[in-house]
Design a protein around this motif. Structure first.
Motif, mmCIF file in Angstrom:
data_model
loop_
_atom_site.group_PDB
_atom_site.id
_atom_site.type_symbol
_atom_site.label_atom_id
_atom_site.label_comp_id
_atom_site.label_asym_id
_atom_site.label_seq_id
_atom_site.Cartn_x
_atom_site.Cartn_y
_atom_site.Cartn_z
ATOM 1 N N THR A 120 55.778 -14.616 0.538
ATOM 2 C CA THR A 120 56.845 -14.284 -0.426
ATOM 3 C C THR A 120 56.251 -13.859 -1.764
ATOM 4 N N LEU A 121 55.207 -14.536 -2.222
ATOM 5 C CA LEU A 121 54.557 -14.141 -3.477
ATOM 6 C C LEU A 121 53.878 -12.793 -3.341
ATOM 7 N N ASP A 122 53.269 -12.547 -2.192
ATOM 8 C CA ASP A 122 52.589 -11.279 -1.970
ATOM 9 C C ASP A 122 53.574 -10.121 -1.985
ATOM 10 N N GLN A 123 54.771 -10.367 -1.489
ATOM 11 C CA GLN A 123 55.785 -9.307 -1.494
ATOM 12 C C GLN A 123 56.308 -9.017 -2.906
ATOM 13 N N LYS A 124 56.212 -9.987 -3.802
ATOM 14 C CA LYS A 124 56.704 -9.801 -5.167
ATOM 15 C C LYS A 124 55.729 -9.027 -6.048
ATOM 16 N N ILE A 125 54.498 -8.874 -5.600
ATOM 17 C CA ILE A 125 53.506 -8.144 -6.402
ATOM 18 C C ILE A 125 53.854 -6.653 -6.363
ATOM 19 N N PRO A 126 53.922 -6.024 -7.508
ATOM 20 C CA PRO A 126 54.249 -4.580 -7.531
ATOM 21 C C PRO A 126 53.157 -3.753 -6.865
ATOM 22 N N LYS A 127 53.544 -2.587 -6.372
ATOM 23 C CA LYS A 127 52.609 -1.731 -5.643
ATOM 24 C C LYS A 127 51.508 -1.198 -6.543
ATOM 25 N N TRP A 128 51.834 -0.912 -7.791
ATOM 26 C CA TRP A 128 50.808 -0.360 -8.684
ATOM 27 C C TRP A 128 49.706 -1.377 -8.960
ATOM 28 N N VAL A 129 50.059 -2.702 -8.955
ATOM 29 C CA VAL A 129 49.037 -3.737 -9.171
ATOM 30 C C VAL A 129 48.148 -3.826 -7.954
ATOM 31 N N ARG A 130 48.701 -3.711 -6.799
ATOM 32 C CA ARG A 130 47.895 -3.766 -5.574
ATOM 33 C C ARG A 130 46.916 -2.596 -5.533
ATOM 34 N N LYS A 131 47.426 -1.407 -5.866
ATOM 35 C CA LYS A 131 46.552 -0.239 -5.874
ATOM 36 C C LYS A 131 45.442 -0.376 -6.888
ATOM 37 N N LEU A 132 45.777 -0.961 -8.025
ATOM 38 C CA LEU A 132 44.791 -1.130 -9.078
ATOM 39 C C LEU A 132 43.677 -2.071 -8.640
ATOM 40 N N PHE A 133 44.041 -3.175 -8.065
ATOM 41 C CA PHE A 133 43.020 -4.169 -7.690
ATOM 42 C C PHE A 133 42.278 -3.797 -6.406
ATOM 43 N N ARG A 134 42.908 -3.045 -5.524
ATOM 44 C CA ARG A 134 42.233 -2.627 -4.296
ATOM 45 C C ARG A 134 41.298 -1.463 -4.567
ATOM 46 N N ALA A 135 41.595 -0.704 -5.592
ATOM 47 C CA ALA A 135 40.743 0.447 -5.920
ATOM 48 C C ALA A 135 39.428 -0.015 -6.524
ATOM 49 N N SER A 136 39.426 -1.123 -7.197
ATOM 50 C CA SER A 136 38.212 -1.538 -7.864
ATOM 51 C C SER A 136 37.325 -2.407 -7.034
#
Length: 136
Positions: A120-136
């Motif tokens: 449930t917490l993982d679903q609440k994370i915005p997509k732009w934050v995921r892209k930001l942290f996965r890119a680095s």
């Protein structure tokens, strides 16, 4: 204690009807009991001098019998104590196993609960934050 048996009514088909020697014929001759029981190989050979054992006096044999009975009683007591200990240990181990099973079920429920919380917490994370942290 005395048992009273019912009267047996003589009849031709009753196997419990007492037989006389005249009626029995060969039945009594085949049922004769032997006078002594010996092994055939021992009966043929005369016993050697070293194998002959003098009979012990009755007091010695009675003392030996009493001693062996006391030893048997001691062994029985040991076996009984061992059985009690085994039963108590088995009961204790069964209780521990049940407690361990309860703990396993509890931990499985907790793991499932934490997994659901994470999802449930993982679903609440915005997509732009995921892209930001996965890119680095």
């Amino acid at each position: 204690m005395k048992f009273e048996l019912p009267n047996v009514i003589p009849a031709s088909g009753n196997p419990f009807t007492p037989m006389t020697r005249d009626q029995g014929g060969t039945a009594f001759s085949t049922l004769d009991m032997p006078v002594s029981i010996t092994r055939p190989e021992r009966a043929e050979e005369p016993p050697e001098q070293s194998e002959q054992v003098e009979s012990a006096p009755i007091a010695t044999t009675m003392a030996q019998l009493i001693d062996s009975m006391q030893q048997a009683e001691g062994l029985f007591k040991q076996a009984f104590q061992l059985a009690l200990t085994t039963r108590n240990r088995e009961t204790e181990l069964l209780q521990r196993a049940e407690e361990a099973e309860r703990e396993v079920r509890h931990h499985e429920r907790q793991a499932l609960e934490w997994q659901q919380r994470y999802q449930t917490l993982d679903q609440k994370i915005p997509k732009w934050v995921r892209k930001l942290f996965r890119a680095s």
